[in-house]
Design a protein around this motif. Sequence first.
Motif, PDB file in Angstrom:
ATOM      1  N   LYS A   1      38.232  28.331  55.173  1.00  0.00           N
ATOM      2  CA  LYS A   1      38.128  27.380  53.916  1.00  0.00           C
ATOM      3  C   LYS A   1      37.580  28.022  52.613  1.00  0.00           C
ATOM      4  N   GLY A   2      36.523  29.018  52.964  1.00  0.00           N
ATOM      5  CA  GLY A   2      35.899  29.772  51.777  1.00  0.00           C
ATOM      6  C   GLY A   2      37.026  30.463  51.203  1.00  0.00           C
ATOM      7  N   ALA A   3      37.640  31.425  52.138  1.00  0.00           N
ATOM      8  CA  ALA A   3      38.704  32.217  51.301  1.00  0.00           C
ATOM      9  C   ALA A   3      39.749  31.496  50.570  1.00  0.00           C
ATOM     10  N   GLY A   4      40.202  30.195  51.276  1.00  0.00           N
ATOM     11  CA  GLY A   4      41.233  29.353  50.392  1.00  0.00           C
ATOM     12  C   GLY A   4      40.761  28.741  49.127  1.00  0.00           C
ATOM     13  N   ARG A   5      39.214  28.453  49.147  1.00  0.00           N
ATOM     14  CA  ARG A   5      38.727  27.941  47.954  1.00  0.00           C
ATOM     15  C   ARG A   5      38.661  29.066  47.124  1.00  0.00           C
ATOM     16  N   VAL A   6      38.093  30.109  47.137  1.00  0.00           N
ATOM     17  CA  VAL A   6      37.936  31.373  46.429  1.00  0.00           C
ATOM     18  C   VAL A   6      39.349  31.759  45.700  1.00  0.00           C
ATOM     19  N   SER A   7      40.297  31.779  46.590  1.00  0.00           N
ATOM     20  CA  SER A   7      41.747  32.227  45.998  1.00  0.00           C
ATOM     21  C   SER A   7      42.036  31.169  44.971  1.00  0.00           C
ATOM     22  N   GLU A   8      42.022  29.782  45.274  1.00  0.00           N
ATOM     23  CA  GLU A   8      42.386  28.597  44.282  1.00  0.00           C
ATOM     24  C   GLU A   8      41.685  28.875  43.134  1.00  0.00           C
ATOM     25  N   VAL A   9      40.364  29.249  43.026  1.00  0.00           N
ATOM     26  CA  VAL A   9      39.671  29.162  41.560  1.00  0.00           C
ATOM     27  C   VAL A   9      40.147  30.552  41.165  1.00  0.00           C
ATOM     28  N   ALA A  10      40.200  31.414  41.418  1.00  0.00           N
ATOM     29  CA  ALA A  10      40.531  32.862  41.235  1.00  0.00           C
ATOM     30  C   ALA A  10      42.015  32.707  40.274  1.00  0.00           C
ATOM     31  N   ALA A  11      43.005  31.944  41.070  1.00  0.00           N
ATOM     32  CA  ALA A  11      44.186  31.750  40.550  1.00  0.00           C
ATOM     33  C   ALA A  11      44.177  31.000  39.080  1.00  0.00           C
ATOM     34  N   ARG A  12      43.229  29.833  39.078  1.00  0.00           N
ATOM     35  CA  ARG A  12      43.031  28.871  38.012  1.00  0.00           C
ATOM     36  C   ARG A  12      42.536  29.863  36.807  1.00  0.00           C
ATOM     37  N   PHE A  13      41.391  30.484  36.988  1.00  0.00           N
ATOM     38  CA  PHE A  13      40.807  31.146  35.994  1.00  0.00           C
ATOM     39  C   PHE A  13      41.547  32.307  35.450  1.00  0.00           C
ATOM     40  N   SER A  14      42.385  32.921  36.344  1.00  0.00           N
ATOM     41  CA  SER A  14      43.352  34.122  35.919  1.00  0.00           C
ATOM     42  C   SER A  14      44.382  33.575  34.886  1.00  0.00           C
ATOM     43  N   LEU A  15      44.625  32.324  35.324  1.00  0.00           N
ATOM     44  CA  LEU A  15      45.875  31.693  34.393  1.00  0.00           C
ATOM     45  C   LEU A  15      45.077  31.198  33.028  1.00  0.00           C
ATOM     46  N   ASP A  16      44.057  30.762  33.090  1.00  0.00           N
ATOM     47  CA  ASP A  16      43.665  30.119  31.891  1.00  0.00           C
ATOM     48  C   ASP A  16      43.116  31.286  31.000  1.00  0.00           C
ATOM     49  N   SER A  17      42.508  32.459  31.511  1.00  0.00           N
ATOM     50  CA  SER A  17      42.346  33.595  30.542  1.00  0.00           C
ATOM     51  C   SER A  17      43.364  34.383  30.404  1.00  0.00           C
ATOM     52  N   MET A  18      44.636  34.305  30.769  1.00  0.00           N
ATOM     53  CA  MET A  18      45.717  35.090  30.317  1.00  0.00           C
ATOM     54  C   MET A  18      45.963  35.275  28.954  1.00  0.00           C
ATOM     55  N   SER A  19      46.075  34.174  28.123  1.00  0.00           N
ATOM     56  CA  SER A  19      46.384  34.347  26.732  1.00  0.00           C
ATOM     57  C   SER A  19      45.217  35.188  26.020  1.00  0.00           C
ATOM     58  N   GLN A  20      44.040  34.726  26.416  1.00  0.00           N
ATOM     59  CA  GLN A  20      42.906  35.615  25.617  1.00  0.00           C
ATOM     60  C   GLN A  20      42.976  37.031  25.906  1.00  0.00           C
TER      61      GLN A  20
ATOM     62  N   LEU B   1      47.644  30.557  15.845  1.00  0.00           N
ATOM     63  CA  LEU B   1      48.748  31.229  15.263  1.00  0.00           C
ATOM     64  C   LEU B   1      48.858  32.473  15.943  1.00  0.00           C
ATOM     65  N   VAL B   2      47.948  33.032  16.676  1.00  0.00           N
ATOM     66  CA  VAL B   2      47.926  34.428  17.407  1.00  0.00           C
ATOM     67  C   VAL B   2      47.560  34.068  18.880  1.00  0.00           C
ATOM     68  N   ASN B   3      47.731  32.802  19.370  1.00  0.00           N
ATOM     69  CA  ASN B   3      47.615  32.550  20.605  1.00  0.00           C
ATOM     70  C   ASN B   3      48.869  32.455  21.365  1.00  0.00           C
ATOM     71  N   LYS B   4      48.987  33.327  22.364  1.00  0.00           N
ATOM     72  CA  LYS B   4      50.338  33.458  23.053  1.00  0.00           C
ATOM     73  C   LYS B   4      50.619  32.022  23.799  1.00  0.00           C
ATOM     74  N   GLU B   5      49.872  31.277  24.213  1.00  0.00           N
ATOM     75  CA  GLU B   5      50.456  29.951  24.744  1.00  0.00           C
ATOM     76  C   GLU B   5      51.066  29.079  23.749  1.00  0.00           C
ATOM     77  N   LYS B   6      50.674  29.249  22.451  1.00  0.00           N
ATOM     78  CA  LYS B   6      51.255  28.559  21.678  1.00  0.00           C
ATOM     79  C   LYS B   6      52.432  29.282  20.745  1.00  0.00           C
ATOM     80  N   GLY B   7      52.791  30.353  21.390  1.00  0.00           N
ATOM     81  CA  GLY B   7      53.879  30.762  20.637  1.00  0.00           C
ATOM     82  C   GLY B   7      53.395  32.128  19.799  1.00  0.00           C
ATOM     83  N   ALA B   8      52.251  32.445  19.216  1.00  0.00           N
ATOM     84  CA  ALA B   8      51.858  33.355  18.825  1.00  0.00           C
ATOM     85  C   ALA B   8      52.774  34.166  17.468  1.00  0.00           C
ATOM     86  N   GLU B   9      53.321  33.024  16.777  1.00  0.00           N
ATOM     87  CA  GLU B   9      54.237  33.261  15.883  1.00  0.00           C
ATOM     88  C   GLU B   9      53.833  34.568  14.961  1.00  0.00           C
TER      89      GLU B   9
END
Length: 709
Positions: free
Chosen positions: A140-159, A375-383
Motif C-alpha cells: 500500500k505504501g509503495a503504491g501511494r508513493v508511486s501515485e504521488v511521484a507520478a502526479r508531481f512529475s507530470l505537474d513539474s514537467m512544463s517548468q 507565452l513560454v509555458n510548454k503546457e500552453k503552447g510556448a509559442e
Amino acid sequence: MANEGRGKVAGFIQHNYVAVAVVLVIFLLFIPIPKILIDLTMVLNLAFAIIIMLAVLSTPRASDFQTFPRIILIQTLFGLGINIASTRLILSAKTVANGVSSEQSAMVQAFANIVAGNNIVIGFVIFIILIVVQVLVVTKGAGRVSEVAARFSLDSMSQKFFDVDNRLNSGIIDDQEALRLKDAIRKEIDFYSNMDGSSKFVSGNVKAGIFITVVNLVGGIVVGMIMNNMDFSDAIKTYSILTIGDGLMSQLPSIIISFATGLLVTGTKSDEDLGDQIKHDFTRDGYTYQIVGAILIVTGIALRSGTQFLLIPVGVFFIFIGIRLARNNAKEIEKAKKEEEQQKATNQSGSSPGDEKIEPPEKLSLELGYALIPLVNKEKGAELLERITRIRNEAKLDMGFIIPKIRIQDNMTLNPNDYSFKIKGIEAGHANIRLDYYMCMDTGSVIRPLKGEKTKDPAFGMDAIWLPEDQRTEAEEAGYVVVDPPTIIATHITELIRANAARLLGREEVASIMKTVKEKNEVLVEEVMDTAKFTYGQIEKVLQNLLEENVSIRDIVTILETLANYANISKDPWLLTEKVREALGLQICLQYADPDSKKMHVMLLSEDLANLVDQNAFYPADGSKPQVAFDPVDRRMWLSCVSSSLARVRNKGFQPIILCPGKIRQLVKASIDRDMPGVVVLSEAEILAAGKTISVEVIDNIQKVEEVS
C-alpha cells in the motif's frame, strides 16, 4: 545436422529470450507441469526477486531503471503461474499422510515445516501476519508513493522544460546538452507514469495470492475428505501445512518485489547509490551515537534483572563509535578551514579585486512580467519560444552571422504585462502588451473604424488599438491588420536585432566566420590573415560598418576578396567599407529595388550640395568615423534641403533613398543619421556595380533652398 539444428534453436532463444520467457510464463498458467519443474521455477522466482531488489539498491536514480515496470509485470505473471501450478499439484495428490507426500513440491513442504513445524496454529498466525504486513504496509505504501511521484512529475514537467529552454537560450548549455536533459525529463516522466500503473500489478498479485491460499485450504479439505477418504481433522492438518508452504513460496518473492518497488520510488534524484547516501546521512554527527550509548547504559543500570549485561556493552559500543565519528568529523572540519584560509590568503595576495571573475552580461536577454509567463509555458503552447528560435534562424540567414542565444527570464520588477529586451545588459526595447487581446493596426485599408484601447506598435511605432479575442473576425473584416501577442514580441525583437546587429558582432563571431570560410576556401583566408596581415579587429570594423546600414555580410567570400584586393592601397576601415559596398552593389541595390520591375526610385543630390559636404569633411586622426563639420548656418540649410525633399518623396509613397558620389556617401549618411534616421544613402559606384539588372528613376532633386522652385 543435429548439432546445426540445436545451434539454430539456441541462437533463436538467445536473440528472442524475452519473448520465449513470456510465452513459457503464460503456459505455466494452464499446463500441468511435474513436481521437479515446480520446485525449479519456485527457486528461480525467489532468485529473480532477490536479483531485482539488489539491482534496485545499486540504482542511484529511479528513472535509470527504465525496464522495472515491465519486469514487475513479467515477474508477477511468473509468480501467479507457479502458484496455480502448485495449487493444481496440491489438490491432485493421491497419497497424503501427515502433510508429507512424495508427489508434493519439496519446496512447499520445506517452507511449511520451517514456519509451522508441528503447530498449525503458529504457522497460520505467522503466515497471516506476513500477509497483513505486505498488504497494509509495504504494498500500500509503495503504491501511494508511486501515485504521488507520478502526479508531481507530470505537474513539474512544463517548468523543467522551461528551465532547459531558458538555459539553452542563455547559452549556458548547447543544443546537444539540451536534448540530453529533455530526454532525461521525458524518461523520468514515463517511468513514474508507468510505475503508477505497475504498482497496481503488485497489489493485485498480493490479493490474488490471498485468494489462492483460501482456495488451497478449502479445496484441499474437500479433496481430502471426498477423494482421499480422510477425516476432517486429518484433512485440515494436512492441507493447512501445504497451504502455508505454498503461500509462503508465492508471497515471499512478492514481498521482496513490493519492498524493491518501495525502495525505488522513494529514492532521490542523487547520483549516489543508497549505500553511499545512508553512510553520509548516518555519519554526520558522532554525538548522536554517544547520547544513544549513554541512554542504553543508564537504562541497563536502572532496569537490572540481567538486562544490564546486554544494554551496558551495547551502550559502550555506541559511545565508542560516536567518539570515533566525532574525531573524524572534527578533522574534516579542520581540514576544510585550513583550505578556506589558504584560499583567502591566495585571494588576498593578488594585486587587486579585479583578479576575481566577473561574469559579462548576456548579449541578448528577454525579461517578462509575470502575466506574460504563459507565452513560454510548454503546457500552453510556448509559442514565443518557437518564434524566438525561428527569429534566430531567419536573422542568421538575413545578416550572415550566428545570432547569440536569447536568454528568457521573468522579472518581478516589471509591470505584469511588460517585457524588456536587453542587449549586453542595456535595454534596447520595452513595451506593454495584453494577453487574450489582439493588436489591430490601420495600414490604410480600414473601411469601418472600431473602438478599442489605443496603443502603438512597439516595432514600427504605428498607431493601433487593442481588441479582445472575440472581435478578431470583426477587425479583420473591417480591414485591420490583426496581430497576436507572441507575434508582437517576436516582430519587435526581430527589428531590434536588425537595428543593433553591429553591436552583436564581436571578435569571437568574426573568428567563427573565418573558421567556417577556411573549411572551403583556405587560400582566401590565408591571403587575408597571413599575406595581407589583417587582424580580427580590422575585419570586425568593416563588417560592423556594413551591418550598421543593414547590409548583410552573408557573402563573406566577396567581402574578404575585396579586403585582400585593396590591402596594399589602404587599411582604413571606412575606405575599405566603401570598396566592399561597391563589390556588393547588386546585393545592396536589390535590397531597395522594386521586386518586380527591379527599379529604384531615388533622390539625387545636387552637385553644389555635394561640394558643400566635401568641403566641410572632417576625418578624425584616430581613424574614427568621418563627419561633416558644417557651421550652424550651413547645417540648417543642409538639413532643410534634405528634409524638404524627404517630405516630397514620402508623400509620393516611396522609400527615401539618396544617391550621391561615392566619395561623400559616408559623410552624407553621417550628417543626417541623427536627425533623419532610416534614410538610405547609396553611391553612384554601387549603382554602376549593379549593372543592367537595376534601373534607376530620379523622383526628386536635393538642391539648395534658394534653388528650389
